[in-house]
Motif scaffolding. Structure first.
Motif, short mmCIF file in Angstrom:
data_model
loop_
_atom_site.label_atom_id
_atom_site.label_comp_id
_atom_site.label_asym_id
_atom_site.label_seq_id
_atom_site.Cartn_x
_atom_site.Cartn_y
_atom_site.Cartn_z
N MET B 1 0.84 -1.21 0.00
CA MET B 1 0.00 0.00 0.00
C MET B 1 0.87 1.25 0.00
N ARG B 2 1.86 1.23 0.85
CA ARG B 2 2.78 2.36 0.94
C ARG B 2 3.55 2.51 -0.36
N ALA B 3 4.01 1.36 -0.88
CA ALA B 3 4.77 1.38 -2.14
C ALA B 3 3.90 1.93 -3.27
N LEU B 4 2.61 1.54 -3.23
CA LEU B 4 1.68 2.00 -4.24
C LEU B 4 1.51 3.52 -4.17
N ALA B 5 1.38 4.00 -2.95
CA ALA B 5 1.24 5.44 -2.76
C ALA B 5 2.48 6.17 -3.28
N GLU B 6 3.64 5.59 -3.02
CA GLU B 6 4.88 6.21 -3.50
C GLU B 6 4.92 6.25 -5.01
N GLU B 7 4.43 5.15 -5.62
CA GLU B 7 4.45 5.10 -7.08
C GLU B 7 3.49 6.13 -7.67
#
Lengths: 344, 307, 306
Positions: B1-7
């Motif tokens: 989820m965090r990685a997705l937000a970063e992307e």
């Protein structure tokens, strides 16, 4: 630069190719050295991912995003094929002096264009033939690759041809301008076994009649044996052994080559079980600094953690190997506990 | 989820789309709290006031007033409700109906499949909007009519997509095996088929939502959708078109709202489509890298000579 | 070929039959034509007379048979508003719609191919990103609003083009552009993604390995394959334009085509005229679909017409 007569046709020098992926940079080729002389047949063998197809694509200028050539050179008769200032000349050479046959004849032909036209396109491009002349020559070429009823076939579309026929069309296209080097990238992998032999025979025959040099890329050692003078073995983006076909098959010097030959089934063999090499090739995201085979090698020792250079094998003509313990018999059944022999 | 937000943070158009969607949804939900005026309150004295930055504008009406003195900003905020409600309801109705038909066709196969899909083929070839116009004209325009008619004319795509997925999933070895060993049909549907439907249906629903928002606006603009005193962006553009010579803001702002809503969903969906597809995601990454490399090379001013 | 067209005409017949069923149900079962078409002041006698005139007093199945019979002879009754056969009005307005669709979508197609291909040459590059965002903006813009913006800019502010109506080429520019832009946006995005895909196909590698020049690879090989999905979308755009977009665009610009006429018919409760327009467009769509299949046959040798 004076291209000497005995100079190799194609020289690949310290070629490096990288691929951008989300997980990092994959080092597909890590300094590949290779050369092919006039009239010579060289096979590159290795498992998928070892970089053999990438080598062929680099020669043909087909490395695209996400891949890129980051170092080294490819020279044809002494001139670089990679330099940007000679891009035009390189394009004139490709398809004329060097030709490529792909693995999958199903997707390698344009589905919307008649096969005859796809062949004549090369003739008109490189030999400046008129449409009519080219169309006539196409019929000869189809005949030469053993396609019956050329006038009818030339007017057909790829989907109307069988796989073997399409590969013959690909070969006709490749030899259209009577090239000096034919690169065949797994030319039989996608075909039925019976067709495979026919296609290989065809290539061997053409090699003889046209005096072609052939660079054959394959993972199938059986294909190599009958067709090639020399063999280069690739592993993890590097060449680990080269030599005459006889030497490499009968006296493999690199532990990987030895393992590869040992795991190939033979007709005269009566082994109960097929053996494979344990483990997997190293990730090319972060290849090991030393010998790439280190992890899987039964005779690895401390010095193998530094990269062995590709050096000539003593007492052999034209053979080289990248191994600190070359020519040691690595897979002697004594040195491998029986439990590690796995059924495939 | 965090990685997705970063992307998402790295993909500016997608991020802008996402932020705008959240803003619009919040505005629609909180309309009574944030709208400065009742959207229907008329004020004859304050008619056709321009937006605040124009010569005669004032802070009481940020985006000016319309020909009846109604506050434009308030109407826009309430108009968001209409667009979102119509969009969501139509997508839900059409998606449920079309999805069921597709599931039925894909599962029953044979004659059921042939008949249902022929029905879909026929209705796809209908003169869409014109037929809607005729039906609405006969039955009489209202928001409910519009929702029902839009749902009845937009279900076919869901049927086609769902049927296609059901057919391909049923051919997968593990599902074939499950059916062969006599797994109950309901179990096959819930365990194997539905999970494979969620992602494509979600993507399809989002894209269809934008189409419905545009269709609602067009119908309301033509006078066959939302009827006054209810508010709708399309309706506001329609009433504003008689004043284009004197008050450009009547037409401009509601239209801009439609456009921005649809655009922000498209921007976000565009990002989402690539991100949920591992292959596309890899390609996008490689292209971005290649583009960066080209720029760097150009800046350095050197072409790659014989290396 | 002949048999194929015959078969497709049969399918088209089913479509028209489907449309007539929907129209019939909407008009006679859910709606009340007498109420819609007669003035509020109509007396009960007038109402009964009207109902008898158009056969509303007979049982529904019988009405349906009569209805289909009238359709088969293209007899849609007289337009209440124009006081002449509805088909006469339709034939008078149809050319205007065709002109608008032809100009608008022709422009869109001609622009979309080079723009999309250009963006695809350097995916992820600056031209590509601008094109993608521009395309998304284009397909997110409601046509009626776009039309009004263009009127405000070119007719009200700059005063270089007429606001509405029909006349010379200058009258055609704004409506055609309004019709074109969203379609063009969709086409550009499609061409872009298809060209990117095709350039990564194996046969393109073959073409490059043959030493073909880039333009030969692009035009001779890749774009040919892009034409198939492109034709599909272009056909869909033509159909959508006929079936709806023109209604919006024509009514913004008061362009006297079928779409604008349909809205006028609704405003004047002229259901017979509206019905005639709906059927004309349904038949036009059937014809466009057949034409598309024939075009496919010429582009793609893999398709067998049967």
């Amino acid at each position: 630069m004076s291209p000497a007569a005995d100079r190799p046709l194609l020289e690949i020098e310290r070629l490096e190719v990288e691929f951008d992926t989300r997980r990092g940079v994959v080092r597909g080729l890590r300094g590949v050295d290779l050369s092919i002389g006039r009239g010579e047949t060289l096979a590159i063998v290795g498992e998928s991912g070892s970089g053999k197809s990438v080598t062929a694509q680099a020669v043909m200028g087909l490395i695209d995003v996400p891949g890129r050539i980051v170092g080294g050179d490819v020279r044809w008769k002494g001139h670089s094929l990679l330099s940007r200032s000679r891009a035009r000349q390189a394009r004139d050479i490709r398809g004329k002096e060097i030709a490529l046959v792909f693995q999958d004849p199903m997707t390698s032909l344009n589905p919307l264009i008649r096969v005859g036209q796809q062949i004549s396109e090369v003739l008109r491009r490189h030999l400046g033939m008129t449409r009519a002349d080219a169309d006539l020559r196409v019929l000869d070429l189809l005949e030469a690759v053993g396609i019956p009823a050329p006038p009818r076939r030339a007017k057909q579309y790829p989907h109307e041809l069988s796989g073997g026929m399409r590969q013959r069309v690909m070969i006709a296209m490749a030899i259209a301008c009577e090239p000096e080097l034919l690169i065949a990238d797994e030319p039989t992998t996608a075909l039925d076994v019976t067709i495979q032999a026919q296609v290989l025979e065809l290539i061997a025959g053409l090699q003889e009649t046209l005096g072609l040099s052939v660079l054959l890329i394959t993972h199938d050692l059986g294909v190599v044996a009958g067709l090639c003078d020399r063999v280069a073995v690739m592993y993890a983006g590097q060449i680990v052994e080269t030599g005459s076909a006889e030497d490499v098959f009968e006296r493999p010097a690199h532990p990987y080559t030895q393992g590869l030959i040992r795991s190939t089934p033979r007709l005269d063999d009566h082994m109960e079980r097929l053996v494979s090499i344990d483990g997997a090739p190293p990730s090319l995201l972060a290849p090991p600094p030393g010998c790439a085979f280190y992890e899987r090698c039964p005779i690895a020792e401390a010095r193998c953690a530094t990269l062995p250079p590709l050096i000539p094998i003593p007492n052999r003509t034209a053979g080289s190997v990248a191994c600190w313990r070359a020519t040691t018999n690595a897979w002697d059944s004594a040195s491998v506990p029986p439990g590690e022999l796995r059924a495939v | 989820m965090r990685a997705l937000a970063e992307e998402l943070w790295k993909d500016k158009p997608g991020l802008i789309g996402f932020v705008l969607i959240v803003t619009i949804v919040l505005a629609a939900i909180l309309a009574p709290l944030i709208a400065p005026y009742d959207p229907a309150t008329q004020a004859v004295v304050g008619r056709l006031k321009p937006p605040v930055w124009m010569a005669k504008g004032d802070w009481a009406h940020l985006l000016g007033t319309d020909q009846l003195g109604r506050d434009i900003l308030s109407r826009l905020i309430y108009g968001a409700r209409t667009s979102l409600i119509v969009g969501i309801l139509v997508v839900a109705l059409a998606g449920t109906f079309g999805g069921t038909i597709g599931l039925l066709a894909g599962f029953r196969g044979g004659r059921t499949d042939t008949i249902l899909m022929r029905l879909v083929d026929i209705q796809v070839a209908f003169p869409g909007l014109l037929l809607i116009l005729l039906i609405v004209a006969v039955i009489g325009p209202s928001m409910v009519t519009m929702i029902v008619v839009l749902a009845l004319t937009n279900w076919m795509i869901y049927a086609r997509v769902v049927r296609g997925i059901v057919l391909s999933v049923r051919q997968m070895p593990y599902v074939e095996a499950a059916e062969m060993i006599g797994c109950q049909q309901s179990r096959v549907i819930f365990r194997h088929i539905l999970p494979n439907l969620t992602s494509p249906l979600l993507t399809l629903g989002i894209l269809e939502f934008t189409n419905i928002v545009l269709a609602e606006a067009a119908l309301s603009f033509l006078g066959l959708g939302v009827q006054p005193p209810a508010t709708s962006w399309g309706l506001d553009v329609s009433t504003g078109k008689d004043y284009i010579f004197v008050a450009w803001w009547l037409v401009t702002f509601p239209g801009l709202c439609i456009s921005v809503t649809v655009l922000s969903i498209n921007l976000f969906a565009n990002w989402l489509r690539v991100t949920t597809d591992p292959q596309e995601r890899e390609k996008r990454f490689a292209r971005a890298r290649a583009a960066t490399r080209r720029r760097q090379e150009r800046r350095a001013g050197v072409g790659r000579e014989t290396p | 070929m002949g048999r194929f067209i015959l078969r497709r005409l049969g399918q088209g017949f089913l479509v028209v039959l489907g449309v007539s069923l929907v129209v019939f149900v909407a008009m006679r079962v859910f709606g009340d034509p007498a109420k819609v078409m007669l003035p509020l002041s109509a007396t009960t006698e007038q109402r009964a007379e009207f109902e008898h005139l158009i056969g509303l007093d007979r049982p529904l199945p019988e009405q349906f048979v009569t209805f289909i019979g009238e359709l088969a002879t293209l007899d849609f009754g007289d337009s209440l508003w124009q006081r002449r056969p509805a088909m006469e009005v339709v034939f008078e307005r149809l050319p205007n719609t065709l002109m608008l669709v032809g100009a608008g979508l022709g422009f869109a197609m001609i622009m979309a191919l080079p723009l999309g291909a250009l963006a695809a040459l350097r995916p992820g590059g600056i031209i590509d990103r601008v094109t993608v965002i521009g395309g998304l903006v284009g397909l997110s813009t409601p046509q009626f609003w776009l039309g009004l913006l263009l009127i405000m800019l070119f007719a009200v502010q700059l005063r270089i083009l007429p606001t509405s109506g029909i006349g010379g080429v200058s009258h055609l520019i704004l409506p055609a552009l309004t019709l074109a832009l969203p379609s063009m946006a969709r086409m550009v995005l499609l061409v872009r993604s298809q060209v990117i895909d095709e350039l990564n196909q194996q046969y393109v590698k073959t073409a490059r390995a043959k030493g073909l020049r880039f333009h030969q690879v692009l035009f001779g090989h890749a774009l040919r394959n892009v034409m198939i999905p492109f034709i599909t979308l272009a056909g869909w755009e033509v159909i959508s334009a006929l079936a709806g977009y023109t209604v919006v665009v024509e009514s913004v610009f008061a362009w006297p085509g079928l779409g604008h006429t349909a809205i006028q018919a609704i405003q004047r409760n002229d259901l017979f005229l509206l019905q005639a327009i709906v059927f004309t467009v349904a038949i036009a769509i059937v014809l466009v679909n057949i034409l598309l299949d024939v075009i496919y046959k010429f582009i793609d040798p893999r398709i067998k017409l049967a």
